[in-house]
Design a protein around this motif. Structure first.
Motif, PDB file in Angstrom:
ATOM      1  N   ALA A  63      25.707   5.359  41.534  1.00  0.00           N
ATOM      2  CA  ALA A  63      25.814   6.030  42.806  1.00  0.00           C
ATOM      3  C   ALA A  63      26.845   7.048  43.254  1.00  0.00           C
ATOM      4  O   ALA A  63      26.930   7.865  43.512  1.00  0.00           O
ATOM      5  CB  ALA A  63      25.494   4.880  43.978  1.00  0.00           C
ATOM      6  N   ASP A  64      28.059   6.187  42.446  1.00  0.00           N
ATOM      7  CA  ASP A  64      29.302   7.038  42.872  1.00  0.00           C
ATOM      8  C   ASP A  64      29.692   7.872  41.615  1.00  0.00           C
ATOM      9  O   ASP A  64      30.861   8.600  41.536  1.00  0.00           O
ATOM     10  CB  ASP A  64      30.557   5.991  43.181  1.00  0.00           C
ATOM     11  CG  ASP A  64      30.246   5.435  44.649  1.00  0.00           C
ATOM     12  OD1 ASP A  64      29.737   6.022  45.392  1.00  0.00           O
ATOM     13  OD2 ASP A  64      30.494   4.208  44.733  1.00  0.00           O
ATOM     14  N   ALA A  65      28.897   8.165  40.725  1.00  0.00           N
ATOM     15  CA  ALA A  65      29.329   8.916  39.620  1.00  0.00           C
ATOM     16  C   ALA A  65      29.964  10.433  40.046  1.00  0.00           C
ATOM     17  O   ALA A  65      30.958  10.706  39.365  1.00  0.00           O
ATOM     18  CB  ALA A  65      28.097   9.148  38.523  1.00  0.00           C
ATOM     19  N   HIS A 107      21.382  13.706  35.178  1.00  0.00           N
ATOM     20  CA  HIS A 107      20.308  13.404  36.046  1.00  0.00           C
ATOM     21  C   HIS A 107      21.347  13.705  37.401  1.00  0.00           C
ATOM     22  O   HIS A 107      22.536  13.641  37.245  1.00  0.00           O
ATOM     23  CB  HIS A 107      19.903  12.045  36.011  1.00  0.00           C
ATOM     24  CG  HIS A 107      19.235  11.604  34.673  1.00  0.00           C
ATOM     25  ND1 HIS A 107      18.029  12.028  34.452  1.00  0.00           N
ATOM     26  CD2 HIS A 107      19.481  11.139  33.627  1.00  0.00           C
ATOM     27  CE1 HIS A 107      17.673  11.891  33.229  1.00  0.00           C
ATOM     28  NE2 HIS A 107      18.458  11.067  32.611  1.00  0.00           N
ATOM     29  N   ASN A 108      20.869  13.208  38.455  1.00  0.00           N
ATOM     30  CA  ASN A 108      21.606  13.110  39.677  1.00  0.00           C
ATOM     31  C   ASN A 108      22.785  12.388  39.669  1.00  0.00           C
ATOM     32  O   ASN A 108      23.913  12.742  39.933  1.00  0.00           O
ATOM     33  CB  ASN A 108      20.575  12.790  40.975  1.00  0.00           C
ATOM     34  CG  ASN A 108      21.112  13.233  42.497  1.00  0.00           C
ATOM     35  OD1 ASN A 108      21.788  14.479  42.074  1.00  0.00           O
ATOM     36  ND2 ASN A 108      21.347  12.428  43.185  1.00  0.00           N
ATOM     37  N   ASP A 109      22.501  11.162  39.175  1.00  0.00           N
ATOM     38  CA  ASP A 109      23.704  10.207  39.227  1.00  0.00           C
ATOM     39  C   ASP A 109      24.157   9.966  37.623  1.00  0.00           C
ATOM     40  O   ASP A 109      24.844   8.928  37.473  1.00  0.00           O
ATOM     41  CB  ASP A 109      23.375   8.878  39.932  1.00  0.00           C
ATOM     42  CG  ASP A 109      23.210   9.329  41.290  1.00  0.00           C
ATOM     43  OD1 ASP A 109      23.965  10.088  42.138  1.00  0.00           O
ATOM     44  OD2 ASP A 109      22.409   8.620  41.969  1.00  0.00           O
ATOM     45  N   SER A 110      24.304  10.847  36.901  1.00  0.00           N
ATOM     46  CA  SER A 110      24.185  10.528  35.491  1.00  0.00           C
ATOM     47  C   SER A 110      25.065  11.548  34.898  1.00  0.00           C
ATOM     48  O   SER A 110      24.326  12.937  34.839  1.00  0.00           O
ATOM     49  CB  SER A 110      23.114  10.057  34.902  1.00  0.00           C
ATOM     50  OG  SER A 110      23.335   9.831  33.375  1.00  0.00           O
ATOM     51  N   TYR A 128      37.789   2.473  40.021  1.00  0.00           N
ATOM     52  CA  TYR A 128      37.978   1.077  40.596  1.00  0.00           C
ATOM     53  C   TYR A 128      37.501   0.999  41.882  1.00  0.00           C
ATOM     54  O   TYR A 128      37.919   1.511  42.762  1.00  0.00           O
ATOM     55  CB  TYR A 128      39.490   0.746  40.445  1.00  0.00           C
ATOM     56  CG  TYR A 128      39.654  -0.713  40.890  1.00  0.00           C
ATOM     57  CD1 TYR A 128      39.501  -1.869  39.654  1.00  0.00           C
ATOM     58  CD2 TYR A 128      39.892  -1.340  41.957  1.00  0.00           C
ATOM     59  CE1 TYR A 128      39.632  -3.178  39.711  1.00  0.00           C
ATOM     60  CE2 TYR A 128      40.059  -2.704  42.150  1.00  0.00           C
ATOM     61  CZ  TYR A 128      39.754  -3.481  41.302  1.00  0.00           C
ATOM     62  OH  TYR A 128      40.326  -4.635  41.422  1.00  0.00           O
ATOM     63  N   GLY A 129      36.591  -0.074  41.964  1.00  0.00           N
ATOM     64  CA  GLY A 129      35.806  -0.316  43.243  1.00  0.00           C
ATOM     65  C   GLY A 129      34.724   0.781  43.526  1.00  0.00           C
ATOM     66  O   GLY A 129      33.934   0.278  44.456  1.00  0.00           O
ATOM     67  N   MET A 130      34.303   1.644  42.640  1.00  0.00           N
ATOM     68  CA  MET A 130      33.083   2.594  42.916  1.00  0.00           C
ATOM     69  C   MET A 130      32.061   1.914  42.202  1.00  0.00           C
ATOM     70  O   MET A 130      31.818   1.058  41.456  1.00  0.00           O
ATOM     71  CB  MET A 130      33.534   3.801  42.477  1.00  0.00           C
ATOM     72  CG  MET A 130      34.639   4.587  43.148  1.00  0.00           C
ATOM     73  SD  MET A 130      34.947   6.252  42.282  1.00  0.00           S
ATOM     74  CE  MET A 130      35.887   7.200  43.784  1.00  0.00           C
ATOM     75  N   HIS A 131      30.822   2.465  42.923  1.00  0.00           N
ATOM     76  CA  HIS A 131      29.631   1.885  42.046  1.00  0.00           C
ATOM     77  C   HIS A 131      29.436   2.900  41.047  1.00  0.00           C
ATOM     78  O   HIS A 131      28.876   3.819  41.175  1.00  0.00           O
ATOM     79  CB  HIS A 131      28.504   2.121  43.183  1.00  0.00           C
ATOM     80  CG  HIS A 131      28.621   0.940  44.273  1.00  0.00           C
ATOM     81  ND1 HIS A 131      28.386  -0.378  44.021  1.00  0.00           N
ATOM     82  CD2 HIS A 131      28.956   1.149  45.425  1.00  0.00           C
ATOM     83  CE1 HIS A 131      28.682  -1.075  45.009  1.00  0.00           C
ATOM     84  NE2 HIS A 131      28.777  -0.132  46.055  1.00  0.00           N
ATOM     85  N   VAL A 132      30.096   2.566  39.822  1.00  0.00           N
ATOM     86  CA  VAL A 132      29.937   3.746  38.633  1.00  0.00           C
ATOM     87  C   VAL A 132      30.096   2.980  37.696  1.00  0.00           C
ATOM     88  O   VAL A 132      30.978   1.882  37.513  1.00  0.00           O
ATOM     89  CB  VAL A 132      30.785   4.780  39.065  1.00  0.00           C
ATOM     90  CG1 VAL A 132      32.461   4.384  39.158  1.00  0.00           C
ATOM     91  CG2 VAL A 132      30.587   5.833  38.186  1.00  0.00           C
TER      92      VAL A 132
END
Lengths: 396, 525
Positions: A63-65, A107-110, A128-132
């Motif tokens: 989500a945070d990519a 893709h959107n998050d990739s 660090y700490g991200m959704h990735v």
């Protein structure tokens, strides 16, 4: 003990010169033919196939990519649509370049990022700490550069179902070659029409064979690093560890380069904030940087004369010389030419390098050091616009 | 009739010999007196078993100052340093961590344990290059005294301060951490793979009675990184002929400059008249007079044994009494019938030409330290192994080998029994440990020599067997080594000097203190 790339069985069978070099721990052919010039000609006039598997490749998912890439890269990655590729450097907190590469939005998050140096730890730490999730896919992804005016024709032959005419510069498409799923991006390091193919390593040879077989009718040749080094210099593309030093490796300040120092100011948007190094870059953009990236054309006739005086034909770097030589302005050293070659297409002796500002404005006259029979001479040269060579077909 | 010398140097260890060579080079009439039958001190090669040569105590070189190699022309006198190619850390599960001069292969091997660590490794190496570079002006100059207001001292301090500021803030912060942190905490700033962390932090506990998690050990790590061989920072090498060959080369150089060296001439005490050193008395009763006496022995012997402590300020005597000199290292030297076969990496390869480190994890290291901390013989010690005969075939008969096992930690004082009674227990523990990685080890041992800290003291004279003549903790370095006010090679007794590694900049086969002491002596005369 360099590792073989996924194409090694094919490349080693073709490598008549037995000239190899270690590239990021892999064995890479410098030339296949006894000399590099036919490989160079193939890239500029037909097509060349270059094994670029040793590039570092990272996939960034989650989500945070996008947020992570925007944190790392100087450019605004949100502008990169799905199926698009964007070039960007990335910097440390001091705004000095760590590395540069292409970012492909799968893709959107990739995303997939290429790099010249290992960057897994840097990317992970920045996230660090991200959704990735940052994954090193260097070993599982083989890569080929199919470059030159005939490259599109070859792709049309081996993968006719894809619309190659619709694939624009810095866009990518997914296709199948020999039944193998391949991502193809219209990118390259040659400044020409060309494509880079991202292939599952296990099936690398299938794709190689398809291209080589189809390429026979198009004058395709496998090309080594020597030819690549000339075409990239004609395109004035910088090479890490040669034309600049990564901020992660630099030993002193002089070895560090900001995007502005390297002529990459255009990759730093004025309105983007909160990426690594942005404050320093904002300040540098306002107050000016200390170095300037330059392209040089050495006066061929004057150079010829220097050699003729010693009864020699002009002995210039047939391949790209990576030995830095001083650039002089009004008799004092103002910088260094870091890559230098004779361009067979332009019939000019060209170089890229860095000079101290305010020197190095386009059109100014300088001198570069040339060694004639062990004696150091200076040959007149002119600062010119880069790239030296940029055919319309690159983007058309 | 006794000849009169300009200077007598007590002890022919490398620092004593270097000191003598520099004094002789300056035209002084110099005599070196050595208790043992050979020169070298803790830098000796001895044939303990016929045909098998052991670097009995010290076993590798890196820190030997390039100035000394050049100025004393040591290559001309036989110094040859052979490269150590690799570092192998075998693991109990049959895996290993292997690094050598093949850059990318080493990175790939680290990446097997942690991909992040492989990248961090380059950053760490770069950072440590900066740290070693920052430390060089410190080890290449006598230690300035910050409490002194003399212009010379202030100038030295200012120059050092300028060096520090030139490093840039980030590097200065790293240096501050290096001086205060534990080796493990320091290394863990970069790495996560246990074998790599343990092996790198092992440099922080060599010769030190502290575990890798004890604060202050990061400095010891730096101390082992400050060397350079032939311009290559941090490189370690093996001297051809063993470390004794280093001492012999220095001795040859000293003799060529005119120094005299007498072995089997133990000094009983220094003769002092009217507060001035006048000569020495040997334990044979022979008296030799001279103008200057230089002790290369450790501070305990220099200040408390060779002279009457009553001649010195009481505070200095107490400082020296409290000077931390806990011995913590042992050595097991093996004569082998064949090459050891590592289960993790069988065969005869480059891994046998470098360092082999039994340091699988930090916990393993700390447990070894725990045993020793309470006066026990460690069951599973940290062992730093080299196989000198793989690097220099002349160290053993053809086809046979010698193996040097440096063991950390071994307490100087056992809580039960004496080292004389229990020495072989340590040897057994070392061999049992080795057997876990080298299944054939027991079947190829032809002879073994076990040296506890007590044995090292008995043989070399080093108090408590401390290989550095005093621990390399920040509290005992620079202007505090060996005691405040006496870091510049003088003593309270006129013409009585110290030059051993108990003085700045400390231990290892570095030689800097021997050289600085000579410069101090020559300047004052």
């Amino acid at each position: 003990m360099p590792l073989p790339t996924p194409f090694h069985r094919r490349t080693s069978a073709l490598c008549q010169s037995q000239e190899w070099r270690e590239w990021s721990g892999y064995l890479s052919a410098i030339t296949y033919a006894p000399t590099h010039d036919i490989e160079y000609s193939a890239i500029r006039n037909a097509a060349g196939l270059i094994d670029i598997s040793p590039l570092y490749k990272y996939e960034i998912h989650g989500a945070d990519a996008l947020a992570l890439l925007n944190r790392i890269m100087t450019r605004e990655i949100g502008r990169c649509k799905i199926g698009q590729v964007i070039y960007s450097p990335w910097c440390d907190d001091d705004g000095k370049i760590i590395d540069e590469g292409t970012i492909a939005r799968l893709h959107n998050d990739s995303f997939r990022v290429t790099a010249a140096d290992p960057n897994l730890r840097w990317f992970q730490d920045c996230g660090y700490g991200m959704h990735v999730e940052v994954r090193d896919v260097s070993a599982e992804l083989a890569a080929l550069a199919l470059q030159g005016p005939n490259s599109r024709g070859i792709l049309k032959t081996i993968s006719p179902e894809s619309d190659w005419d619709a694939l624009k510069y810095y866009r990518l498409l997914k296709t199948e070659i020999g039944g193998i799923p391949v991502t193809v991006s219209r990118t390259g390091y040659t400044g020409d029409l060309g494509y880079e193919l991202w292939i599952p390593a296990a099936h690398a040879e299938v794709v190689w064979d398809e291209i080589i077989n189809a390429g026979r009718d198009y004058g395709l040749l496998p090309a080594g690093l020597a030819a690549l080094d000339i075409v990239r210099l004609e395109a004035a593309l910088r090479l890490i560890e040669v034309d600049y030093i990564s901020a992660h490796r630099a030993i002193n300040r002089a070895e560090e380069y900001s995007p502005y120092d390297l002529g990459l100011g255009w990759t730093v948007p004025r309105d983007k904030i909160n990426f690594v190094g942005w404050r320093r870059l904002r300040r540098e953009q306002q107050h000016g940087s200390s170095k300037r990236f330059v392209g040089l054309e050495v006066d061929w006739l004057a150079l010829r004369k220097l050699f003729m005086r010693a009864d020699l034909p002009p002995q210039v770097a047939g391949r790209t010389s990576r030995l830095g030589v001083p650039i002089y302005g009004n008799g004092i050293q103002i910088g260094q030419a870091t890559s230098m070659t004779f361009s067979p297409t332009l019939k000019k002796y060209i170089a890229i390098g860095t000079v101290n500002r305010p020197h190095g404005l386009v059109g100014s006259e300088v001198e570069v050091e040339i060694t004639v029979e062990y004696e150091r001479k200076r040959a007149p040269a002119r600062i010119v616009k880069t790239p030296f060579y940029s055919p319309k077909r690159k983007r058309a | 009739m006794a000849k009169k010398y300009d200077a007598i140097i007590i002890g022919a260890g490398h620092n004593g010999l270097i000191n003598a060579a520099y004094l002789a080079r300056a035209g002084k009439k110099v005599l070196v007196l050595e208790r043992r039958h050979l020169v070298g001190g803790a830098t000796v090669t001895e044939e303990i078993f016929p045909g098998f040569k052991f670097s009995v105590f010290s076993y590798v070189v890196s820190l030997l100052r390039p100035q000394i190699i050049q100025e004393l022309q040591l290559p001309r006198f036989g110094l040859t340093i052979l490269p150590l190619e690799s570092t192998l850390t075998p693991l109990p599960n049959g895996d290993y961590l292997y690094r050598d001069s093949d850059h990318y292969r080493s990175l790939r091997d680290i990446a097997r344990h942690s991909a992040r660590d492989a990248e961090a490794y380059e950053e760490y190496n770069r950072e440590m290059y900066f740290m070693a570079k920052a430390a060089q002006p410190i080890i290449d100059n006598p230690a300035p005294d910050p409490a002194s207001l003399k212009p010379g001292e202030l100038f030295r301090l200012a120059r050092l301060g300028k060096n520090m500021l030139n490093m840039g803030p980030e590097r200065l912060y790293t240096l501050a951490k290096l001086l205060t942190m534990s080796a493990a905490d320091f290394v863990e700033q970069w790495f996560e793979a246990e074998p790599l962390i343990a092996t790198l932090s092992a440099s922080g506990i060599i010769g030190t009675n502290m575990g890798p998690r004890s604060p202050g050990t990061a400095y010891v790590l730096l101390h082992h990184y400050m060397g350079d061989i032939d311009g290559a920072f941090r490189a370690w090498g093996f001297p051809k002929g063993g470390t004794g060959a280093v001492a012999e080369a220095i001795a040859r150089s000293a003799r060529a400059f005119g120094a005299e060296i007498r072995c089997e001439a133990a000094v009983e005490r220094v003769i002092i008249r009217n507060g001035r050193a006048r000569g020495v008395v040997l334990n044979s009763g022979e008296e030799i007079t001279c103008n200057v006496v230089v002790s290369s022995l450790d501070p305990k012997q220099t200040f408390l044994k060779l002279v009457d402590p009553a001649l010195m300020p009481e505070e200095l005597v107490q400082d020296i009494r409290r000077f931390n000199i806990r011995g913590s290292s042992a050595k097991v030297n093996l004569a082998l019938d064949a090459l050891p076969e590592f289960s993790c990496m069988p065969g005869k390869g480059n891994h046998l030409r470098g360092a082999i480190s039994i340091s699988p994890s930090l916990d393993y290291m700390e447990r070894a330290y725990d045993d020793a901390k309470y006066g026990n013989i460690p069951r599973r010690p940290y062992i730093d192994i080299i196989i000198p005969s793989m690097i220099d075939p002349d160290m053993a008969p053809p086809g046979k080998h010698v193996m040097s096992c440096f063991v950390q930690w071994a307490p100087y004082e056992l809580n039960q029994g004496t080292w004389d009674e229990r020495r072989e227990e340590l040897g057994d523990n070392v061999i049992d440990t080795l057997e876990e990685y080298i299944p054939n080890i027991k079947s190829i041992i032809l002879g073994r020599q076990v040296l506890s800290p007590w044995d090292i003291e008995q043989m070399t004279g080093l108090s408590e067997g401390n290989i550095f003549q005093g621990e390399l903790t920040l509290s005992q370095l620079l202007f505090l080594r060996p005691a405040p006010g006496y870091a510049r090679y003088r003593t309270p007794i006129h013409n009585y000097y110290q030059c051993g590694s108990g003085t700045h900049p400390g231990g290892g086969i570095m030689g800097a203190s021997g050289r600085f002491a000579a410069m101090a002596i020559l300047r004052s005369r």
